[in-house]
Design a protein around this motif. Sequence first.
Motif, PDB file in Angstrom:
ATOM      1  N   ALA A 131     -61.139 -34.329  15.877  1.00  0.00           N
ATOM      2  CA  ALA A 131     -60.970 -35.290  14.766  1.00  0.00           C
ATOM      3  C   ALA A 131     -60.331 -36.573  15.284  1.00  0.00           C
ATOM      4  N   ALA A 132     -60.869 -37.037  16.422  1.00  0.00           N
ATOM      5  CA  ALA A 132     -60.187 -38.085  17.192  1.00  0.00           C
ATOM      6  C   ALA A 132     -60.539 -39.505  16.767  1.00  0.00           C
ATOM      7  N   SER A 133     -61.320 -39.668  15.716  1.00  0.00           N
ATOM      8  CA  SER A 133     -61.697 -41.015  15.257  1.00  0.00           C
ATOM      9  C   SER A 133     -61.949 -40.950  13.762  1.00  0.00           C
ATOM     10  N   ALA A 134     -61.996 -42.118  13.133  1.00  0.00           N
ATOM     11  CA  ALA A 134     -62.322 -42.161  11.699  1.00  0.00           C
ATOM     12  C   ALA A 134     -63.713 -41.569  11.469  1.00  0.00           C
ATOM     13  N   GLU A 135     -64.640 -41.818  12.422  1.00  0.00           N
ATOM     14  CA  GLU A 135     -65.989 -41.275  12.283  1.00  0.00           C
ATOM     15  C   GLU A 135     -65.964 -39.743  12.321  1.00  0.00           C
ATOM     16  N   ALA A 136     -65.172 -39.180  13.227  1.00  0.00           N
ATOM     17  CA  ALA A 136     -65.085 -37.720  13.332  1.00  0.00           C
ATOM     18  C   ALA A 136     -64.486 -37.126  12.058  1.00  0.00           C
ATOM     19  N   ARG A 137     -63.451 -37.779  11.529  1.00  0.00           N
ATOM     20  CA  ARG A 137     -62.821 -37.247  10.304  1.00  0.00           C
ATOM     21  C   ARG A 137     -63.783 -37.339   9.116  1.00  0.00           C
ATOM     22  N   PHE A 138     -64.593 -38.385   9.098  1.00  0.00           N
ATOM     23  CA  PHE A 138     -65.608 -38.519   8.042  1.00  0.00           C
ATOM     24  C   PHE A 138     -66.646 -37.394   8.153  1.00  0.00           C
ATOM     25  N   VAL A 139     -67.141 -37.155   9.345  1.00  0.00           N
ATOM     26  CA  VAL A 139     -68.176 -36.125   9.521  1.00  0.00           C
ATOM     27  C   VAL A 139     -67.605 -34.738   9.241  1.00  0.00           C
ATOM     28  N   LYS A 140     -66.325 -34.527   9.504  1.00  0.00           N
ATOM     29  CA  LYS A 140     -65.717 -33.239   9.130  1.00  0.00           C
ATOM     30  C   LYS A 140     -65.758 -33.056   7.606  1.00  0.00           C
ATOM     31  N   GLU A 141     -65.595 -34.140   6.865  1.00  0.00           N
ATOM     32  CA  GLU A 141     -65.737 -34.028   5.403  1.00  0.00           C
ATOM     33  C   GLU A 141     -67.199 -33.740   5.021  1.00  0.00           C
ATOM     34  N   LEU A 142     -68.120 -34.370   5.733  1.00  0.00           N
ATOM     35  CA  LEU A 142     -69.547 -34.122   5.431  1.00  0.00           C
ATOM     36  C   LEU A 142     -69.924 -32.667   5.727  1.00  0.00           C
ATOM     37  N   ASP A 143     -69.332 -32.102   6.755  1.00  0.00           N
ATOM     38  CA  ASP A 143     -69.576 -30.691   7.090  1.00  0.00           C
ATOM     39  C   ASP A 143     -69.155 -29.798   5.916  1.00  0.00           C
ATOM     40  N   LYS A 144     -68.002 -30.087   5.339  1.00  0.00           N
ATOM     41  CA  LYS A 144     -67.531 -29.328   4.158  1.00  0.00           C
ATOM     42  C   LYS A 144     -68.428 -29.592   2.945  1.00  0.00           C
ATOM     43  N   LEU A 145     -68.808 -30.861   2.786  1.00  0.00           N
ATOM     44  CA  LEU A 145     -69.630 -31.216   1.628  1.00  0.00           C
ATOM     45  C   LEU A 145     -71.001 -30.541   1.708  1.00  0.00           C
ATOM     46  N   GLU A 146     -71.579 -30.516   2.908  1.00  0.00           N
ATOM     47  CA  GLU A 146     -72.887 -29.859   3.060  1.00  0.00           C
ATOM     48  C   GLU A 146     -72.762 -28.377   2.724  1.00  0.00           C
ATOM     49  N   THR A 147     -71.653 -27.787   3.128  1.00  0.00           N
ATOM     50  CA  THR A 147     -71.449 -26.358   2.887  1.00  0.00           C
ATOM     51  C   THR A 147     -71.357 -26.063   1.392  1.00  0.00           C
ATOM     52  N   VAL A 148     -70.670 -26.904   0.652  1.00  0.00           N
ATOM     53  CA  VAL A 148     -70.528 -26.631  -0.781  1.00  0.00           C
ATOM     54  C   VAL A 148     -71.821 -26.984  -1.529  1.00  0.00           C
ATOM     55  N   LEU A 149     -72.577 -27.964  -1.030  1.00  0.00           N
ATOM     56  CA  LEU A 149     -73.923 -28.202  -1.577  1.00  0.00           C
ATOM     57  C   LEU A 149     -74.759 -26.926  -1.449  1.00  0.00           C
ATOM     58  N   GLN A 150     -74.711 -26.323  -0.261  1.00  0.00           N
ATOM     59  CA  GLN A 150     -75.499 -25.112  -0.026  1.00  0.00           C
ATOM     60  C   GLN A 150     -74.980 -23.963  -0.875  1.00  0.00           C
ATOM     61  N   ALA A 151     -73.666 -23.858  -1.021  1.00  0.00           N
ATOM     62  CA  ALA A 151     -73.089 -22.812  -1.874  1.00  0.00           C
ATOM     63  C   ALA A 151     -73.628 -22.956  -3.305  1.00  0.00           C
ATOM     64  N   ALA A 152     -73.645 -24.188  -3.797  1.00  0.00           N
ATOM     65  CA  ALA A 152     -74.146 -24.435  -5.157  1.00  0.00           C
ATOM     66  C   ALA A 152     -75.613 -24.007  -5.270  1.00  0.00           C
ATOM     67  N   GLU A 153     -76.395 -24.286  -4.239  1.00  0.00           N
ATOM     68  CA  GLU A 153     -77.821 -23.924  -4.284  1.00  0.00           C
ATOM     69  C   GLU A 153     -78.012 -22.404  -4.229  1.00  0.00           C
ATOM     70  N   TYR A 154     -77.218 -21.713  -3.419  1.00  0.00           N
ATOM     71  CA  TYR A 154     -77.302 -20.243  -3.398  1.00  0.00           C
ATOM     72  C   TYR A 154     -76.916 -19.660  -4.752  1.00  0.00           C
ATOM     73  N   GLU A 155     -75.865 -20.209  -5.358  1.00  0.00           N
ATOM     74  CA  GLU A 155     -75.440 -19.708  -6.678  1.00  0.00           C
ATOM     75  C   GLU A 155     -76.540 -19.918  -7.714  1.00  0.00           C
ATOM     76  N   ARG A 156     -77.113 -21.115  -7.704  1.00  0.00           N
ATOM     77  CA  ARG A 156     -78.140 -21.445  -8.692  1.00  0.00           C
ATOM     78  C   ARG A 156     -79.363 -20.536  -8.570  1.00  0.00           C
ATOM     79  N   ARG A 157     -79.703 -20.190  -7.302  1.00  0.00           N
ATOM     80  CA  ARG A 157     -80.875 -19.340  -7.068  1.00  0.00           C
ATOM     81  C   ARG A 157     -80.563 -17.857  -7.220  1.00  0.00           C
ATOM     82  N   GLY A 158     -79.295 -17.539  -7.474  1.00  0.00           N
ATOM     83  CA  GLY A 158     -78.928 -16.127  -7.586  1.00  0.00           C
ATOM     84  C   GLY A 158     -78.869 -15.419  -6.243  1.00  0.00           C
ATOM     85  N   ASP A 159     -78.705 -16.167  -5.154  1.00  0.00           N
ATOM     86  CA  ASP A 159     -78.629 -15.558  -3.821  1.00  0.00           C
ATOM     87  C   ASP A 159     -77.214 -15.102  -3.462  1.00  0.00           C
ATOM     88  N   ALA A 160     -76.275 -15.358  -4.358  1.00  0.00           N
ATOM     89  CA  ALA A 160     -74.897 -14.922  -4.112  1.00  0.00           C
ATOM     90  C   ALA A 160     -74.331 -14.378  -5.414  1.00  0.00           C
TER      91      ALA A 160
END
Lengths: 195, 195
Positions: A131-160
Amino acid sequence: MSDAPSTPPDNDATDGLLRFFHLAGRLKETPRAGWALRGVASPESVAEHSHRVALLALVLAPRARPPLDVARCVALALVHDLAEALVGDITPYDGVSADEKHRREDDAMREMAALAGDESLLAAWREYDAAASAEARFVKELDKLETVLQAAEYERRGDAAPGALDEFWDSAGARLTLAGTRALLDALRRERADG
Amino acid sequence: MSDAPSTPPDNDATDGLLRFFHLAGRLKETPRAGWALRGVASPESVAEHSHRVALLALVLAPRARPPLDVARCVALALVHDLAEALVGDITPYDGVSADEKHRREDDAMREMAALAGDESLLAAWREYDAAASAEARFVKELDKLETVLQAAEYERRGDAAPGALDEFWDSAGARLTLAGTRALLDALRRERADG
């Protein structure tokens, strides 16, 4: 490679590069471990996750204030999980300490960067990992955001099962601090509440 | 969206962006149709393919001579198949003319760019589709190269019958003309010949 002395020197570099891209292809076969642990039957691959993280970077980084280096954000997104091609997706449930995980991944990235003949891959991964730059810290947030997007899609499809993925929502809620990522998380939560 | 008059205007833009990223997530569920047509049992997704095309761009574009805009190459790679999120992976065997395929994909990209509030996505896709720049022509070669890399991996793993994927090798042989992509194809062919 020394058993082919008649091969022009250039071929060694090309063969290393080819080996690098074959290894990168393993990300297509590497399931994101967190989903399987929580009962998702056919979880996405690390490559699939990485593609959407990179798209998030391409679209959201230009909107960030203060401004970010967009190309750098996209590059970090593309390589942020690349070490998993060699070491797999190590989770907190694997009995591997954070230090040991870091050591294994750093070794893997050194090997892959050497094969590719491209030390910038190692530098990018280390920048992200630390997390050595502002860009790295931003992408770490995107990594979390992508994960919760996918979680929402699994929930919606009944896969979880209901509640099975709650900790990803909690984790995103605790860690998304930037205006752009936070607004998308809030929209996702509204969508979830509306069913 | 007009049924929620109390929502601040900003939320509409965020909801559109969220819808865009959900659509992009469909690429994880969109199989690359060429593999299934030739008997590959569990073909990769468009997202998986796109991730490695973008990695190829990140690593190979900086080596191109004359020089290319690396960030542009990576952006084109990330979006080159994005329209398939809405229209699917249309192949020459689907009875859809090239003009009709283009029209459907252009419509899809206009819709997706509007949702994202980002016309640069449409411009990038059109630049790629029309091979309208040196960067677009380079990424079109990477698209072929990634496909033949994947063909080689399916063959090696026994996921395709002998000969079933030959036309991808032939297509790459005919279309890869740049020094960097050609050298990798030659290395792949040596690897294939050595078994």
